[in-house]
Design an enzyme around this catalytic site. Structure first.
Site, PDB file in Angstrom:
ATOM      1  N   LYS A  28       0.845  -1.194   0.000  1.00  0.00           N
ATOM      2  CA  LYS A  28       0.000   0.000   0.000  1.00  0.00           C
ATOM      3  C   LYS A  28       0.883   1.248   0.000  1.00  0.00           C
ATOM      4  O   LYS A  28       1.610   1.502   0.950  1.00  0.00           O
ATOM      5  CB  LYS A  28      -0.899   0.035   1.242  1.00  0.00           C
ATOM      6  CG  LYS A  28      -2.008   1.076   1.078  1.00  0.00           C
ATOM      7  CD  LYS A  28      -2.716   1.401   2.373  1.00  0.00           C
ATOM      8  CE  LYS A  28      -2.025   2.493   3.141  1.00  0.00           C
ATOM      9  NZ  LYS A  28      -1.936   3.779   2.446  1.00  0.00           N
ATOM     10  N   GLY A  54       7.098   5.118   7.894  1.00  0.00           N
ATOM     11  CA  GLY A  54       6.179   6.238   8.080  1.00  0.00           C
ATOM     12  C   GLY A  54       6.407   6.880   9.423  1.00  0.00           C
ATOM     13  O   GLY A  54       7.496   6.787  10.006  1.00  0.00           O
ATOM     14  N   SER A  55       5.370   7.506   9.941  1.00  0.00           N
ATOM     15  CA  SER A  55       5.513   8.278  11.176  1.00  0.00           C
ATOM     16  C   SER A  55       5.612   7.363  12.394  1.00  0.00           C
ATOM     17  O   SER A  55       5.121   6.226  12.376  1.00  0.00           O
ATOM     18  CB  SER A  55       4.304   9.201  11.340  1.00  0.00           C
ATOM     19  OG  SER A  55       3.129   8.426  11.426  1.00  0.00           O
ATOM     20  N   GLU A  81      10.318   1.539  10.133  1.00  0.00           N
ATOM     21  CA  GLU A  81      11.249   2.643   9.824  1.00  0.00           C
ATOM     22  C   GLU A  81      10.480   3.931  10.068  1.00  0.00           C
ATOM     23  O   GLU A  81       9.583   4.275   9.294  1.00  0.00           O
ATOM     24  CB  GLU A  81      11.695   2.563   8.362  1.00  0.00           C
ATOM     25  CG  GLU A  81      12.413   1.276   8.000  1.00  0.00           C
ATOM     26  CD  GLU A  81      13.749   1.134   8.677  1.00  0.00           C
ATOM     27  OE1 GLU A  81      14.340   2.146   9.091  1.00  0.00           O
ATOM     28  OE2 GLU A  81      14.208  -0.010   8.812  1.00  0.00           O
ATOM     29  N   CYS A 140      13.396  11.501   5.835  1.00  0.00           N
ATOM     30  CA  CYS A 140      13.539  11.099   7.238  1.00  0.00           C
ATOM     31  C   CYS A 140      14.964  11.318   7.735  1.00  0.00           C
ATOM     32  O   CYS A 140      15.200  11.464   8.926  1.00  0.00           O
ATOM     33  CB  CYS A 140      13.162   9.637   7.386  1.00  0.00           C
ATOM     34  SG  CYS A 140      14.073   8.578   6.246  1.00  0.00           S
ATOM     35  N   GLU A 187       9.384  15.962  15.571  1.00  0.00           N
ATOM     36  CA  GLU A 187       9.721  15.944  14.148  1.00  0.00           C
ATOM     37  C   GLU A 187       8.813  16.924  13.409  1.00  0.00           C
ATOM     38  O   GLU A 187       7.593  16.882  13.579  1.00  0.00           O
ATOM     39  CB  GLU A 187       9.528  14.536  13.580  1.00  0.00           C
ATOM     40  CG  GLU A 187       9.953  14.437  12.138  1.00  0.00           C
ATOM     41  CD  GLU A 187       9.666  13.077  11.510  1.00  0.00           C
ATOM     42  OE1 GLU A 187       8.554  12.558  11.705  1.00  0.00           O
ATOM     43  OE2 GLU A 187      10.546  12.548  10.809  1.00  0.00           O
TER      44      GLU A 187
HETATM   45  P1  NAD Z   1       2.250   8.146   7.946  1.00  0.00           P
HETATM   46  O1  NAD Z   1       2.663   7.340   9.113  1.00  0.00           O
HETATM   47  O2  NAD Z   1       1.118   9.069   8.079  1.00  0.00           O
HETATM   48  O3  NAD Z   1       1.860   7.178   6.727  1.00  0.00           O
HETATM   49  C1  NAD Z   1       2.770   6.235   6.184  1.00  0.00           C
HETATM   50  C2  NAD Z   1       1.986   5.126   5.520  1.00  0.00           C
HETATM   51  O4  NAD Z   1       1.305   4.401   6.529  1.00  0.00           O
HETATM   52  C3  NAD Z   1       0.899   5.592   4.552  1.00  0.00           C
HETATM   53  O5  NAD Z   1       0.800   4.664   3.498  1.00  0.00           O
HETATM   54  C4  NAD Z   1      -0.357   5.566   5.414  1.00  0.00           C
HETATM   55  O6  NAD Z   1      -1.541   5.407   4.672  1.00  0.00           O
HETATM   56  C5  NAD Z   1      -0.082   4.348   6.269  1.00  0.00           C
HETATM   57  N1  NAD Z   1      -0.736   4.319   7.574  1.00  0.00           N
HETATM   58  C6  NAD Z   1      -1.029   5.358   8.392  1.00  0.00           C
HETATM   59  N2  NAD Z   1      -1.630   4.926   9.508  1.00  0.00           N
HETATM   60  C7  NAD Z   1      -1.713   3.577   9.393  1.00  0.00           C
HETATM   61  C8  NAD Z   1      -2.266   2.550  10.220  1.00  0.00           C
HETATM   62  N3  NAD Z   1      -2.856   2.832  11.383  1.00  0.00           N
HETATM   63  N4  NAD Z   1      -2.186   1.277   9.797  1.00  0.00           N
HETATM   64  C9  NAD Z   1      -1.597   0.973   8.632  1.00  0.00           C
HETATM   65  N5  NAD Z   1      -1.086   1.902   7.786  1.00  0.00           N
HETATM   66  C10 NAD Z   1      -1.131   3.187   8.173  1.00  0.00           C
HETATM   67  O7  NAD Z   1       3.565   8.878   7.442  1.00  0.00           O
HETATM   68  P2  NAD Z   1       3.715   9.933   6.260  1.00  0.00           P
HETATM   69  O8  NAD Z   1       3.152  11.231   6.743  1.00  0.00           O
HETATM   70  O9  NAD Z   1       3.211   9.339   4.988  1.00  0.00           O
HETATM   71  O10 NAD Z   1       5.306  10.026   6.129  1.00  0.00           O
HETATM   72  C11 NAD Z   1       6.106  10.862   6.887  1.00  0.00           C
HETATM   73  C12 NAD Z   1       6.762  10.109   8.024  1.00  0.00           C
HETATM   74  O11 NAD Z   1       7.509   9.011   7.524  1.00  0.00           O
HETATM   75  C13 NAD Z   1       7.764  10.945   8.792  1.00  0.00           C
HETATM   76  O12 NAD Z   1       7.582  10.717  10.163  1.00  0.00           O
HETATM   77  C14 NAD Z   1       9.113  10.414   8.333  1.00  0.00           C
HETATM   78  O13 NAD Z   1      10.171  10.594   9.227  1.00  0.00           O
HETATM   79  C15 NAD Z   1       8.801   8.975   8.136  1.00  0.00           C
HETATM   80  N6  NAD Z   1       9.773   8.344   7.260  1.00  0.00           N
HETATM   81  C16 NAD Z   1      10.681   7.462   7.803  1.00  0.00           C
HETATM   82  C17 NAD Z   1      11.642   6.870   6.984  1.00  0.00           C
HETATM   83  C18 NAD Z   1      12.654   5.892   7.541  1.00  0.00           C
HETATM   84  O14 NAD Z   1      13.269   5.196   6.760  1.00  0.00           O
HETATM   85  N7  NAD Z   1      12.857   5.829   8.842  1.00  0.00           N
HETATM   86  C19 NAD Z   1      11.668   7.171   5.621  1.00  0.00           C
HETATM   87  C20 NAD Z   1      10.741   8.067   5.114  1.00  0.00           C
HETATM   88  C21 NAD Z   1       9.779   8.649   5.943  1.00  0.00           C
END
Ligand code: NAD
Length: 483
Positions: free
Chosen positions: A176, A229-230, A251, A285, A387
């Site tokens: 996804k 993600g976050s 991550e 990130c 962040e």
């Molecule tokens: P997000 O957590 O809002 O979403 C990331 C993904 O997870 C999306 O596809 C979203 O639809 C999905 N998602 C959200 N809630 C979910 C849940 N409850 N269950 C399953 N899936 C869910 O993050 P974002 O705003 O898209 O991205 C930014 C964040 O990602 C920042 O915090 C950044 O630091 C982090 N990030 C980390 C890395 C790493 O390698 N550590 C790399 C890139 C981004």
């Protein structure tokens, strides 16, 4: 290959509409216009994808590494062939400068497939001999059906960083992408069809985190989850997956320090610190967000950094010369501006930027934020703890190596850090003590795909990259034979 107004899921090798018939909007952040619609998928779509993946698994997991290599390499070739279309789509979806999409995001997506296509040909497992009593050998078998969930900041780059090792190791995947940036993953569906990837081996399902994402995470037949993600979403996913004993790779966010010492190579440090602070509008990130500067060079650093950052004017990301594009959405622009307000309320001084930008012409209604530099806040301030994930950095001075280390570690995050010094003994000492999974000395984002990639503390659990990724996507099984 073209981008339709209405995107489809890719399930069992076919493009499919969401079973509910519901769609979400996706917006071009550089113009503020609705660019199209994506499936708002739910648990029924995920069930169809899991059914397809389970049906495909016996055959796919039994293909030879050479067969997997061939089809994954073909996908890499097609990504390269369609590079310009993919780069335009990525920039229109995310707001990043087209030069970044062309030179980093899309080439890296091809490299991810190529890297893991070849890696699986060399992947080996261990044997532990017990003298004349027997021998243990370890089988490394694919986990089964796995879920890959990725964010919007490096859309195709991070999506393929998960999918490629999962497929190479013989798993079938439910993937996804972020609902904010769905287009290049849709185009990847078309590429997989053209490459001849067998139906059901990769299923790409669009939708939001709470619906489509959680349906993947909680499905009993999805055995492992690789999530980027976050930290907040990672915590939620961990809480859902842990009671089901799924393999988890998380991550998450970062609040990365740069430690700058007076003896650094000044010009290289300045150039790379500007890049690490503001590349991709700070939406990486690994971007530096806390700049720690030895007190004796604080003023010199501050003045030159502000002068150079103030020349980085955000504008039309389709402009070849532009180095700062749009931030990803209105909601994210509002969040960044709120964080800047918080910094002011906490007593921070905005030394550069701090405002949104409205370019003239095509991008007049887009979401742009000036590169922003904040001074005068201590390590415990909200601004130095949370962040922001935008083009916003803080400056803090330190007087000794110990103080630099203390400031660097004064964060609940621990993803990456950069150290700028010509003193290699000091760099080595600090590299072992700064709490982060990735340390760059005298460079930033110099990547080798074989290295372990990931964070400590609230930045995540597990590592991606190289053998680490192939180990995550396989289950070790020890076989002991008595002689
Ligand atoms: P997000 O957590 O809002 O979403 C990331 C993904 O997870 C999306 O596809 C979203 O639809 C999905 N998602 C959200 N809630 C979910 C849940 N409850 N269950 C399953 N899936 C869910 O993050 P974002 O705003 O898209 O991205 C930014 C964040 O990602 C920042 O915090 C950044 O630091 C982090 N990030 C980390 C890395 C790493 O390698 N550590 C790399 C890139 C981004």
């Amino acid at each position: 290959m073209t981008v339709p107004q209405q995107l489809s899921n890719y399930i069992d090798g076919r493009l499919q509409a969401p079973l509910s018939g519901n769609y979400l909007e996706h917006v071009n952040p550089a113009t503020g216009e609705v660019a199209g619609h994506l499936p708002d998928s739910g648990h029924r779509d995920i069930q169809e994808a899991v059914n397809a993946a389970k049906a495909a698994f016996p055959a796919w997991s039994n293909t030879s590494p050479e067969e997997r290599f061939t089809v994954l390499n073909r996908i890499a070739d097609l990504i390269t062939q369609y590079q310009e279309l993919l780069a335009q789509a990525e920039t229109n979806d995310n707001g990043k400068p087209i030069t970044l999409s062309r030179t980093i995001d899309i080439p890296r997506a091809a490299a991810n497939f190529r890297f893991f296509a070849t890696a699986i040909m060399h992947f080996a497992s261990e044997a532990h001999g017990m003298e004349d009593r027997g021998i243990n050998y370890t089988l490394r078998q694919p986990v089964g059906v796995v879920g890959c969930i990725s964010p919007w900041n490096l859309p195709l780059y991070l999506f393929t960083w998960k999918i490629a090792p999962a497929l190479a190791a013989g798993n079938c995947v439910i993937a996804k992408p972020s609902e904010v940036t769905p287009v290049t993953s849709y185009l990847l569906s078309l590429i997989c069809q053209e490459a001849g990837l067998p139906p059901g081996v990769l299923n790409i399902v669009h939708g939001t985190g709470p619906t489509a994402g959680e349906a993947i995470v909680t499905h009993p037949d999805v055995k492992a989850i690789s999530f980027t993600g976050s930290t907040r979403a990672g915590e939620r996913i961990a809480s859902l997956a842990a009671p089901k004993f799924k393999k988890l790779s998380l991550e998450l966010g970062g609040k990365n320090p740069a430690l700058i010492f007076a003896d650094c190579d000044w010009d290289k440090m300045m150039k790379e610190t500007l890049r690490s602070a503001f590349a991709n509008q700070g939406e990486i990130c690994l971007c530096t967000s806390r700049i720690l500067i030895e007190a004796s060079i604080y003023d010199r650093f501050r003045n030159e950094f502000i002068e150079k950052a103030s020349q980085m004017i955000p504008g039309d990301p389709l402009d070849d010369e532009r180095r700062q594009g749009a931030v990803v959405s209105k909601a994210h622009q509002d969040k960044i501006l709120r964080c800047i307000d918080t910094a002011k309320q906490e007593g921070g001084r905005i030394a550069c930027g701090g405002k949104s930008v409205q370019p003239v012409g095509r991008c007049a209604n887009g979401y742009f934020v000036q590169p922003t530099i904040i001074e005068g806040l201590g390590p415990d301030s909200q601004t130095n703890q949370e962040e922001i994930f935008g083009p916003v950095v803080t400056l803090q001075a330190f007087h000794s190596e110990e103080e630099a280390l203390q400031l660097a570690n004064a964060s609940t995050y621990g993803l990456a850090a950069t150290i700028w010094t010509q003193d290699l003994s000091r760099a080595g000492r600090l590299a072992a003590k700064v709490e982060a999974g990735i340390i760059w000395v005298n460079c930033w984002l110099l990547r080798d795909l074989r290295t372990p990639f990931g964070g400590v503390k609230n930045s995540g659990v597990g590592r991606e990259g190289g053998w680490e990724a192939l180990r995550f996507f396989t289950e070790p099984r020890n076989v002991c034979i008595s002689f």
